[in-house]
Every structure is written in structure tokens, then in C-alpha cells.
Write a protein that holds these residues in place. Structure first.
Motif, PDB file in Angstrom:
ATOM      1  N   GLN B  43       0.842  -1.194   0.000  1.00  0.00           N
ATOM      2  CA  GLN B  43       0.000   0.000   0.000  1.00  0.00           C
ATOM      3  C   GLN B  43       0.881   1.250   0.000  1.00  0.00           C
ATOM      4  OE1 GLN B  43      -3.246  -0.355  -0.467  1.00  0.00           O
ATOM      5  NE2 GLN B  43      -4.422   0.350   1.282  1.00  0.00           N
ATOM      6  N   ALA B  74       7.078 -10.642  -1.240  1.00  0.00           N
ATOM      7  CA  ALA B  74       7.862 -11.358  -0.234  1.00  0.00           C
ATOM      8  C   ALA B  74       9.176 -11.906  -0.803  1.00  0.00           C
ATOM      9  CB  ALA B  74       7.039 -12.509   0.339  1.00  0.00           C
ATOM     10  N   PRO B  76      12.482 -12.010  -3.667  1.00  0.00           N
ATOM     11  CA  PRO B  76      13.302 -11.124  -4.497  1.00  0.00           C
ATOM     12  C   PRO B  76      12.743 -11.066  -5.922  1.00  0.00           C
ATOM     13  CG  PRO B  76      14.654 -12.739  -3.318  1.00  0.00           C
ATOM     14  CD  PRO B  76      13.239 -13.146  -3.118  1.00  0.00           C
ATOM     15  N   CYS B  99       7.109  -4.448   5.640  1.00  0.00           N
ATOM     16  CA  CYS B  99       6.617  -5.649   6.320  1.00  0.00           C
ATOM     17  C   CYS B  99       7.799  -6.587   6.499  1.00  0.00           C
ATOM     18  CB  CYS B  99       5.488  -6.312   5.545  1.00  0.00           C
ATOM     19  SG  CYS B  99       5.995  -7.218   4.083  1.00  0.00           S
ATOM     20  N   GLY B 100       7.554  -7.694   7.193  1.00  0.00           N
ATOM     21  CA  GLY B 100       8.645  -8.595   7.542  1.00  0.00           C
ATOM     22  C   GLY B 100       9.391  -9.116   6.330  1.00  0.00           C
ATOM     23  N   SER B 101       8.630  -9.609   5.351  1.00  0.00           N
ATOM     24  CA  SER B 101       9.293 -10.216   4.203  1.00  0.00           C
ATOM     25  C   SER B 101       9.659  -9.188   3.140  1.00  0.00           C
ATOM     26  CB  SER B 101       8.395 -11.289   3.597  1.00  0.00           C
ATOM     27  OG  SER B 101       7.132 -10.742   3.271  1.00  0.00           O
ATOM     28  N   ALA B 104      12.903  -7.084   3.801  1.00  0.00           N
ATOM     29  CA  ALA B 104      14.083  -7.903   3.536  1.00  0.00           C
ATOM     30  C   ALA B 104      14.286  -8.072   2.040  1.00  0.00           C
ATOM     31  CB  ALA B 104      13.933  -9.263   4.224  1.00  0.00           C
ATOM     32  N   PHE B 128      11.773  -1.671  10.240  1.00  0.00           N
ATOM     33  CA  PHE B 128      12.255  -2.964   9.752  1.00  0.00           C
ATOM     34  C   PHE B 128      13.755  -2.980   9.508  1.00  0.00           C
ATOM     35  CE2 PHE B 128       7.748  -2.941   8.939  1.00  0.00           C
ATOM     36  CZ  PHE B 128       7.384  -4.168   9.465  1.00  0.00           C
ATOM     37  N   VAL B 130      16.191  -4.056  11.389  1.00  0.00           N
ATOM     38  CA  VAL B 130      16.897  -5.280  11.781  1.00  0.00           C
ATOM     39  C   VAL B 130      16.758  -6.352  10.706  1.00  0.00           C
ATOM     40  CG1 VAL B 130      17.037  -7.123  13.487  1.00  0.00           C
ATOM     41  CG2 VAL B 130      16.637  -4.771  14.226  1.00  0.00           C
ATOM     42  N   THR B 131      15.535  -6.512  10.204  1.00  0.00           N
ATOM     43  CA  THR B 131      15.324  -7.576   9.218  1.00  0.00           C
ATOM     44  C   THR B 131      15.985  -7.203   7.882  1.00  0.00           C
ATOM     45  OG1 THR B 131      13.673  -9.224   8.597  1.00  0.00           O
ATOM     46  CG2 THR B 131      13.057  -6.929   8.224  1.00  0.00           C
ATOM     47  N   ALA B 134      19.613  -7.954   8.362  1.00  0.00           N
ATOM     48  CA  ALA B 134      19.849  -9.402   8.371  1.00  0.00           C
ATOM     49  C   ALA B 134      19.874  -9.939   6.946  1.00  0.00           C
ATOM     50  CB  ALA B 134      18.769 -10.107   9.198  1.00  0.00           C
ATOM     51  N   MET B 135      18.976  -9.435   6.104  1.00  0.00           N
ATOM     52  CA  MET B 135      18.956  -9.879   4.711  1.00  0.00           C
ATOM     53  C   MET B 135      20.237  -9.455   3.996  1.00  0.00           C
ATOM     54  SD  MET B 135      17.716 -11.496   2.227  1.00  0.00           S
ATOM     55  CE  MET B 135      15.999 -11.961   2.382  1.00  0.00           C
ATOM     56  N   LEU B 138      22.824 -11.877   4.793  1.00  0.00           N
ATOM     57  CA  LEU B 138      22.591 -13.139   4.083  1.00  0.00           C
ATOM     58  C   LEU B 138      23.039 -13.050   2.624  1.00  0.00           C
ATOM     59  CD1 LEU B 138      19.021 -14.318   5.159  1.00  0.00           C
ATOM     60  CD2 LEU B 138      21.191 -15.495   5.560  1.00  0.00           C
ATOM     61  N   ARG B 139      22.910 -11.863   2.038  1.00  0.00           N
ATOM     62  CA  ARG B 139      23.259 -11.692   0.630  1.00  0.00           C
ATOM     63  C   ARG B 139      24.717 -11.295   0.444  1.00  0.00           C
ATOM     64  NH1 ARG B 139      18.712 -12.952  -2.827  1.00  0.00           N
ATOM     65  NH2 ARG B 139      17.696 -14.168  -1.225  1.00  0.00           N
TER      66      ARG B 139
END
Lengths: 350, 178
Positions: B43, B74, B76, B99-101, B104, B128, B130-131, B134-135, B138-139
Motif C-alpha cells: 500500500q 515477499a 526477491p 513488512c517482515g518479508s 528484507a 524494519f 533489523v530484518t 539481516a537480509m 545473508l546476501r
């Protein structure tokens, strides 16, 4: 007098439990430290190869193998013989679009709901009667917990990091119902998921919450359905045009409905017809407008008098029977996304 | 001790990447640049990014905008979409991660474009961080920088969205240029 078996060393057990906490593996409760022989006992219950990948989360670059599932199931407190049920539950969950996508990371913090059908329920000692949502029974509690540990450890989705639940919900990793087939008037839930009756099978979906409907007040089944419909139709749970809400009927409600001639498709059709809100109700809650499938607060009052239905298909209203026949209390289960409509047979490689 | 306690994460055997985090060469400025907007369907994401694109043209001399929508917020962005935008654009803006996903994955998309050679600015809600961090880790891009806007974004009015876009603009430009 026979000699008592030697009790294990509590300090060694405590040290092992603390070791697991220190590694960050725990969901907050103590874990059973997994050893090679224990995990081998789990792996011996399946013909699937330990390195078979049973789930992949592309966005975080992690996957789960049969071996990792076994380690986590052992840590969750499962007995080895539960492992085929854990695998079936995980396979069933990975058929859910939400679980393959961002569901585990979601701010909604959804809970898997696992439903077990067939002879395996009694063979493994699942609770099939009172207290269906738990706690108190090892198979129900540990199978659900195993899924949570797999998500945490194998997928690496940890709270406050990649897991962003705003409030989460009670029972996130503890909902594993064994359907009360003996007192259900209808075919087992797994039959709705395409499995023949008598086959042990597991179905699963994700829930946003569970809400009780306590109706010990009437002998009229339609009044019970109106009570269920009111709970399903509350605006707080509506975020998109469509929603999905199942009902876990207690045996008493299920039998009352069945005696009045309602089969499952009749109940689904009734709820699809009667669940919804008027435009005015939706506008009052700021959810009357639609932008694509998403709701938003639209000042337009022209649809105030229109009744909007919210359940688009029978698959959006899965019906299960669980619990004891001791009170007329059923549960609305609020589904995150949409149930895949399939059940997974236990002990079969998909 | 006869047995070891087994690791349930499966990460100990994984090879640890030591390559430098991907970072595309920066432009001196945005004059003449085509700005790619990767909209994630959340949104207000589309009007927010549209306004950023408009302001980059009005104030920083960008000459074109290419907006594309990522259907699954959610995950990539699909490879062909990254390829298409890399071919057509000079810099990329992704968002809005709220949002969470999707926060990230907005960062994951930014890093994917950096690997493809395009400077990218991901925009996430500040709830968001922290998330998103974190992503990035990971990448293979720990410490990857992205722009933030105050949470929440979804409930903002069109005027508020435009105001937010204007506020984040300097950060976006700083991320995209040397």
C-alpha cells in the motif's frame, strides 16, 4: 524387590540443555539434545534419503533436508515413530503459498494448524478428544513444535531478525489436531484434501488466530451457524476483499448440524452466503474501499446499503471436527492466505 | 563425551563467502539518468516511488523513469525483471519495505542490482531495520546502506506520501551518487 533403573545424571542433562540454549537453537523452552543414535532412529522410520531437500526458502537462501528435520524433531521432543507425521506435516505446509513465500517472516506471525487423520492417530497416541488445541499430549505438542524448530533452525527465521511478528499469537507452534473421526458425523478432513478414508494423512495451513464460538443455547442448527457467521464476519480480521476462515466444530455442534441434514458442503454454502458485512459496517471500520484485492478507507458512502460477502469458495471454509462431546463450543480458525486443499499421506514421498 | 550434540541449523558445513560485497560504480550525479522504480505492490509503494522518480527528474536532472511492479512482494525480484531493468535503467529504487518479508526482499533486490552493475537505493520503513540488515548479511553485503522513512507508510494520505517522498529524496540521491 527389583532394583530401580539407574536415574540419568541431572547435571549432565542440565548442561546439555544449557548448551542448546547457548547455541540459539531453542524456541524458549528446553530442547532434547540430539545425538547421532537418536537421529538415526528417526531416519530409520522413513525410506527418504537424509539429504533429500524437503523445503526451500529462496529469499533467505536456506533449505531443510530430511536429516535437519530429524534433528529438529528430536530436539522438539518427538519420539522417532512420530517422524513420518512430522515429514507429512512439513510437506503439507510447504504446499501453502504463504509458507513458501513470506509467511514465516510476516508481521502477523501466523501459526501452522496441523490436522492428523487416520489410524496413525491411535497408533502413536495422539489426543483425539478433549483439549484438542492442547496442551498435554506428547505427539500433538511435539509434532507442532518440530515445525517451529525447523523454521527457526533450518530456515534461520528467528524472532526480531528475519521473523517480524508484531504480537504473534498464542499457540504458534502448538496446534496439531487429531480429528475426532469417531464422533464426527462426516467424512474425515483428509477426504476433503483428496485422501481416501482410512489412510493416515496430514493436512496443514497457517492461522492468524483461533476464536471460540460458545453456543450451548439452542437446538436450532441455523442459530448456531448464525453465531459462527458473526465471528467469521468481524471486521478486524478483514484485510483483503476475500478472507478464509475454517471452523473446527466440536462433536456436539457437528452432530446437531448433521442430524438436521447438513453435510459439510451445505455448511460451507450457508457460511459463504451469510458471512459478510454491509458497506456501512465496513466504512465505519475504514475497510470499505478496494484497491485491487486490498481494502482501504474510502469516504464514498454509496455502497453503505450493500451486503458484501467475504468467503469466495468452499476451500476458503475448511471444516474439521475436534474436541470432546462435553460442551457445545466450536472454534473459528482464521486462515492466513488460503488452504491448499490437499492432504499428505503419512509415510509417502510426495 | 561419547557423542556430540547435533547442530539443527545445517549452516556449519556451508561455505562462508568472503568475496567483497557487491557495489556498483556510482555516478557523479543523476543528470540524464533513467531511474528504474521497482514497486513491490505494498500500500502506497507506487505513489511513493512515482513521486521520488518525479522529483529526481524535476530537481536532479534525471530524464526518464521506468516503473515495474514485482508481483510477489515477499520474494526477491525475478531474474528476467532484474535483467530488463538493468538494460533499460541507470539507477534503481526499490520499495517500500514495510513488512517482515518485503523489507528484507527490497534490500535483497537492491543488492541484486548492485551485482548487476547498477547503483540501487532500497527504501524501507524504519521499523524494519533489523530484518533489512539481516537480509543484507545473508546476501553477502553486511552493512549495506538503504534509505528509511518513518513507519507507517500504508495509512498515509496522498499528500503525506508526497511529503515523505520529498523528505527521503536527499538520502536516495546520496545512495545513488558518489
Amino acid at each position: 524387590m527389583t532394583e530401580a533403573p539407574e536415574a540419568p545424571d541431572p547435571e549432565a542433562a542440565q548442561a546439555a540443555i544449557e548448551y542448546c540454549y547457548a547455541q540459539g537453537w531453542s524456541d524458549g523452552l528446553p530442547l532434547v539434545p540430539a545425538s547421532q543414535p537418536l537421529v538415526e532412529a528417526f531416519l530409520a522410520t522413513t525410506t527418504r534419503a537424509p539429504d533429500e531437500v524437503i523445503g526451500e526458502l529462496e529469499q533467505v537462501g536456506r533449505n531443510c533436508t530430511v536429516y535437519l528435520a530429524a534433528v529438529n524433531a528430536a530436539m522438539a521432543g518427538c519420539l522417532p515413530e512420530y517422524f513420518p507425521v512430522v515429514l507429512a506435516a512439513f510437506d503439507a505446509l510447504m504446499r501453502e503459498r504463504a509458507a513458501r513465500g513470506g509467511g514465516w517472516q510476516s508481521t502477523s506471525g501466523p501459526a501452522p494448524m496441523i490436522v492428523v487423520n487416520g489410524p496413525v492417530r491411535h497408533e502413536l497416541g495422539f489426543n483425539t478428544v478433549g483439549g484438542a488445541f492442547g496442551p498435554g499430549f506428547r505427539p500433538n505438542a511435539t509434532v507442532a513444535r518440530a515445525i517451529g524448530l525447523i523454521v527457526r533452525n533450518a530456515f534461520g527465521i528467528r524472532p526480531h531478525v528475519l521473523e517480524q511478528a508484531t504480537q504473534g499469537l498464542p499457540g504458534r507452534w502448538s496446534i496439531c489436531l487429531a480429528e475426532n473421526e469417531e464422533e464426527s458425523p462426516w467424512p474425515p478432513f483428509a477426504a476433503d484434501g483428496g485422501q481416501p478414508e482410512g489412510v493416515s494423512a496430514v493436512s496443514a495451513t497457517l492461522l492468524r488466530t483461533c476464536e471460540f464460538v460458545d453456543n450451548r443455547h439452542t437446538q436450532d442448527p441455523e442459530q448456531v451457524l448464525w453465531d459462527v457467521a458473526d465471528t467469521i464476519s468481524r471486521t478486524g480480521s478483514l484485510i483483503f476483499r476475500d478472507t478464509s476462515a475454517g471452523v473446527v466444530f466440536c462433536p456436539e455442534h457437528a452432530q446437531m448440524l448433521s442430524a438436521a441434514g447438513y453435510a459439510k458442503p451445505d455448511i460451507q454454502a450457508w457460511l459463504m452466503e451469510h458471512c459478510g458485512r454491509t458497506g456501512a459496517d465496513l466504512r465505519r471500520a475504514g475497510k470499505n474501499g478496494l484497491r485491487g484485492p486490498a481494502r482501504f478507507a474510502d469516504p464514498d458512502e454509496s455502497a453503505d446499503g450493500t451486503f458484501t460477502r467475504i468467503l469466495p469458495s468452499p476451500t476458503h471454509v475448511p471444516l474439521v471436527v475436534a474436541g470432546a462431546r462435553n460442551a457445545a463450543i466450536s472454534m473459528v480458525v482464521r486462515i492466513f492466505g488460503e488452504w491448499s486443499g490437499t492432504a499428505t499421506p503419512v509415510g509417502v514421498t510426495p | 563425551m561419547p557423542y556430540q550434540i547435533l547442530d539443527p541449523t545445517g549452516t556449519t558445513q556451508a561455505a562462508h563467502e568472503t568475496a567483497a560485497p557487491p557495489r556498483a560504480p556510482r555516478r557523479a550525479d543523476l543528470r540524464g539518468a533513467t531511474v528504474g522504480l521497482l514497486v513491490n505492490t505494498k500500500q502506497n509503494a507506487a505513489p511513493f516511488l512515482d513521486e521520488v522518480g518525479r522529483l529526481l527528474q524535476e530537481r536532479y536532472g534525471a530524464t526518464g523513469v521506468l516503473a515495474r511492479t514485482k508481483v510477489n512482494f515477499a520474494a526477491p525480484a525475478p531474474e528476467d525483471l532484474v535483467k530488463e531493468m538493468t538494460a533499460e535503467c541507470d539507477v534503481i529504487i526499490t520499495g517500500i519495505g514495510d513488512c517482515g518479508s518485503c523489507s528484507a526482499s527490497a534490500v535483497a533486490d537492491g543488492i541484486a542490482f548492485e551485482s548487476a552493475g547498477l547503483p540501487a537505493a532500497a527504501i524501507c520503513s524504519d521499523a524494519f531495520r533489523v530484518t533489512a540488515d539481516a537480509m543484507a548479511e545473508l546476501r553477502g553485503a553486511p552493512g549495506y546502506r538503504y534509505a528509511t522513512t518513518p513507519h507507517p507508510v500504508a495509512v498515509l494520505t496522498p499528500d503525506q506520501v508526497r511529503e515523505r517522498a520529498a523528505r527521503v529524496l536527499d538520502d536516495v540521491v546520496a545512495l545513488l551518487t558518489a
